[in-house]
Scaffold this active site. Structure first.
Site, PDB file in Angstrom:
ATOM      1  N   GLY A 151       0.848   4.045   5.570  1.00  0.00           N
ATOM      2  CA  GLY A 151      -0.259   3.440   6.356  1.00  0.00           C
ATOM      3  C   GLY A 151      -1.466   4.374   6.432  1.00  0.00           C
TER       4      GLY A 151
ATOM      5  N   CYS B 187       6.425   7.768   4.104  1.00  0.00           N
ATOM      6  CA  CYS B 187       5.202   8.211   4.788  1.00  0.00           C
ATOM      7  C   CYS B 187       4.796   7.945   6.195  1.00  0.00           C
ATOM      8  CB  CYS B 187       3.964   7.621   3.754  1.00  0.00           C
ATOM      9  SG  CYS B 187       2.506   8.915   3.741  1.00  0.00           S
ATOM     10  N   TYR B 188       3.803   7.163   6.570  1.00  0.00           N
ATOM     11  CA  TYR B 188       3.443   6.947   7.780  1.00  0.00           C
ATOM     12  C   TYR B 188       4.739   6.334   8.492  1.00  0.00           C
ATOM     13  CZ  TYR B 188       1.599   4.502  12.028  1.00  0.00           C
ATOM     14  OH  TYR B 188       1.335   4.123  13.099  1.00  0.00           O
TER      15      TYR B 188
ATOM     16  N   HIS C 211       6.179   9.559  -1.521  1.00  0.00           N
ATOM     17  CA  HIS C 211       5.992   8.364  -2.257  1.00  0.00           C
ATOM     18  C   HIS C 211       7.177   7.979  -3.255  1.00  0.00           C
ATOM     19  CE1 HIS C 211       2.777   6.712   0.246  1.00  0.00           C
ATOM     20  NE2 HIS C 211       2.290   7.961   0.429  1.00  0.00           N
TER      21      HIS C 211
ATOM     22  N   GLU D 179       8.086   5.519  -4.510  1.00  0.00           N
ATOM     23  CA  GLU D 179       7.299   4.312  -5.215  1.00  0.00           C
ATOM     24  C   GLU D 179       6.627   4.710  -6.240  1.00  0.00           C
ATOM     25  OE1 GLU D 179       6.749   5.001  -2.314  1.00  0.00           O
ATOM     26  OE2 GLU D 179       4.702   4.396  -1.767  1.00  0.00           O
TER      27      GLU D 179
ATOM     28  N   ASP E 196      -0.112 -17.785 -15.503  1.00  0.00           N
ATOM     29  CA  ASP E 196       0.755 -18.301 -14.398  1.00  0.00           C
ATOM     30  C   ASP E 196       0.510 -19.786 -14.616  1.00  0.00           C
ATOM     31  OD1 ASP E 196       0.235 -15.766 -13.453  1.00  0.00           O
ATOM     32  OD2 ASP E 196      -1.290 -16.086 -12.038  1.00  0.00           O
TER      33      ASP E 196
ATOM     34  N   LYS F 280       3.366 -10.777 -10.561  1.00  0.00           N
ATOM     35  CA  LYS F 280       3.003 -10.857 -11.767  1.00  0.00           C
ATOM     36  C   LYS F 280       3.779 -10.507 -12.892  1.00  0.00           C
ATOM     37  CE  LYS F 280      -0.561 -12.428 -14.218  1.00  0.00           C
ATOM     38  NZ  LYS F 280      -1.591 -13.662 -13.889  1.00  0.00           N
TER      39      LYS F 280
END
Ligand code: XMP
Length: 511
Positions: free
Chosen positions: A55, A82-83, A169, A171, A227, A367
């Site tokens: 964040g 992180c944060y 990070h 990710e 979708d 998605k």
């Protein structure tokens, strides 16, 4: 059946959805929820693990989001990123300090002590940093597991309590062993089983839909987009002919697109698919209109009218399908129930349909998961890999007034561009690629004759979310083939240009 699930608490970082997607890619279901969830709410959510995201704040700022210390006594494993890692250190009595300069980009990280979190991670690797504050002292009972030049505690943890912090990070793909760290957290620390697969999702969802729908009637607006196509196919698989789909062909689709929708869904899958051929009606309404916003408004309003007329013929239904997906749910209400998608061509539908309840079979999916479900259901790549296409269609790719002739010219040019990009094997790497009819005419020469015809612009961009975009570096040879073919094969086009503008300052579409 309730899946095992991980709770990802959102502290506002830019990669938050990415963390949730990575967890799900590892076959563990997770939800991204606001960081102010109470300990009671967390307990009743019953996660197998909790992840604090990054964040933009500083833990020492009283206005920044914090967590109650009790969260660490629930006996649920916690990973702070992180944060999130600074929050662990701060809350449990470690020390967080403001560094003189921000650290951003690839850094070498050195792992020392072995831990369940870092099994298989080599001593040295590259990680992705993006922070200013850093943890300088870990809380009592915690150990430093890895360091970087500027972070004395780049990774730290307490194996007894199953609490870990990572300053970088994991990710982000630039963190070489990031995915392994997440995997270790899920499977070694949280003891996940990994029961979240699209195969399971489809099987369970079909069961749930059957139970919910019973012998009632369902109506779905099919746009040709991913979708609505996947949502309709899932419901069709569950309740067959109780589902009716309405496909409004506004005459502003790309070449062969309307035919393909009919082939795949009506002829191939045997769906009750009603096609409203409204091309003429839209062209009449759009005649003489050149302002972009007015064109959009006319199309949106007309779409609803056409759909309403079709819905009236079908009569009352019990359920109306919405192709809402998880990012819409997160963005529209911080995890609360989704508002109807604001996308203009379905946003107004609920008001013109006689129905009891909205049904959103994809509201838990990202998605890429929607695409995988589509593949699982046997939909062709041309449907599940379809590039984003605006609701107002080619109307926003023809500058100014729309005419039948301009539509034909654009369709042919666009088809050639897409064909050559696909033949060059570039279609998987480019977010969107299409032709634009600029409605600007220039002088040319063909044979011995002077021509005065349209300039066609080619637009191709790379992007991750369409919020920003870069123009795609398509090889000159491919552009040359496209240019030659359009000039030779498409009437009323004599000049082809390539758009080399990013977003910002331009938008992806021209109107
Ligand atoms: P822009 O042109 O604003 O587009 O950079 C961002 C993304 O949104 C798509 N787009 C639309 N999609 N209805 C839609 O469903 C619309 O009216 C619309 N306008 C733009 C565009 O194709 C790109 O992916």
């Amino acid at each position: 059946m309730q899946h095992e699930r991980v709770l990802v608490l959102d502290f506002g970082g830019q990669y938050n959805q990415l963390i949730a997607r990575r967890v799900r890619d590892l076959n563990v279901y997770c939800d991204l929820k606001p960081c102010d969830m109470t300990v009671e709410e967390i307990r009743s959510y019953d996660p197998i693990g909790i992840i604090f995201t990054g964040g933009p704040n500083s833990v020492y700022d009283p206005a920044s989001p914090h967590v109650p210390e009790a969260i660490f006594s629930l006996g649920i494993p916690v990973l702070g990123i992180c944060y999130g890692c600074q929050l662990i250190a701060y809350t449990l009595g470690g020390k967080v300090e403001h560094a003189p300069t921000s650290e951003y980009g690839k850094r070498e990280v050195r792992f020392g002590k072995a831990s369940p979190l870092s099994v298989g991670v080599p001593e040295r690797s590259i990680c992705w940093m993006s922070h200013t504050d850093r943890v300088t002292e870990v809380p009592a009972g915690f150990e430093v597991l890895a360091t970087t030049e500027s972070c004395p505690a780049a990774v730290f943890g307490c194996a007894e309590k199953n609490i870990y912090g990572i300053q970088f990070h994991p990710e982000v793909v630039h963190s070489e062993y990031g995915n392994l760290l997440l995997k270790n957290f899920l499977f070694s620390v949280c003891k996940a089983k990994g029961d979240w697969t699209m195969k399971n999702f489809v099987a369970e969802q079909i069961g749930r839909l059957r139970e919910k729908i019973g012998d009632k009637k369902v109506l779905c607006a099919m746009s040709g987009g991913v979708d609505s196509a996947v949502a309709a196919t899932l419901i069709h698989r569950a309740v067959g002919s109780q589902l009716t789909c309405v496909f409004v062909d506004h005459g502003l689709l790309r070449k062969y697109e309307a035919e393909e929708v009919m082939q795949v869904f009506r002829d191939g899958l045997g769906m009750n698919l009603v096609k409203a051929d409204a091309g003429e009606r839209f062209l009449e309404k759009l005649a003489g209109v050149s302002d972009p916003e007015t064109k959009r408004k006319i199309i949106g309003a007309e779409f609803i009218k056409v759909f309403e007329a079709e819905a009236k013929q079908i009569g009352a239904v019990d359920f109306l399908v919405q192709g809402t997906i998880y990012p819409d749910v997160i963005e529209s209400g911080k995890g609360k129930s989704a508002v109807i998608k604001s996308h203009h061509n379905v946003g107004g539908l609920p008001s013109v349909v006689d129905f009891q309840e909205i049904i959103e079979p994809l509201r838990d999916l990202f998605k890429d998961e929607v695409r995988r479900v589509g593949t699982e259901l046997g939909l062709p790549d041309s449907v599940v890999r379809r590039q984003p296409f605006p609701g107002p269609g080619l109307a926003v790719r023809i500058m100014g007034e729309i005419t039948r002739e301009k539509l034909e010219t654009l369709r042919d040019a666009d088809f050639i561009f897409r064909d050559e990009v696909a033949k060059a094997g570039l279609d998987g790497q480019i977010w969107q690629y299409f032709a634009v009819l600029t409605s600007c005419k220039t002088v040319g020469v063909m044979g011995d004759f002077r021509t005065y015809e349209n300039v066609i612009a080619l637009r191709a961009v790379t992007s991750v979310d369409a919020m920003t975009a870069d123009w795609a570096r398509i090889p000159y040879e491919v552009l040359e083939r496209v240019s030659n073919r359009i000039a030779n094969e498409v009437p009323h086009a004599n000049r082809i240009v390539y758009d080399i503008t990013g977003k910002p300052p331009a938008t992806i579409e021209w109107e």
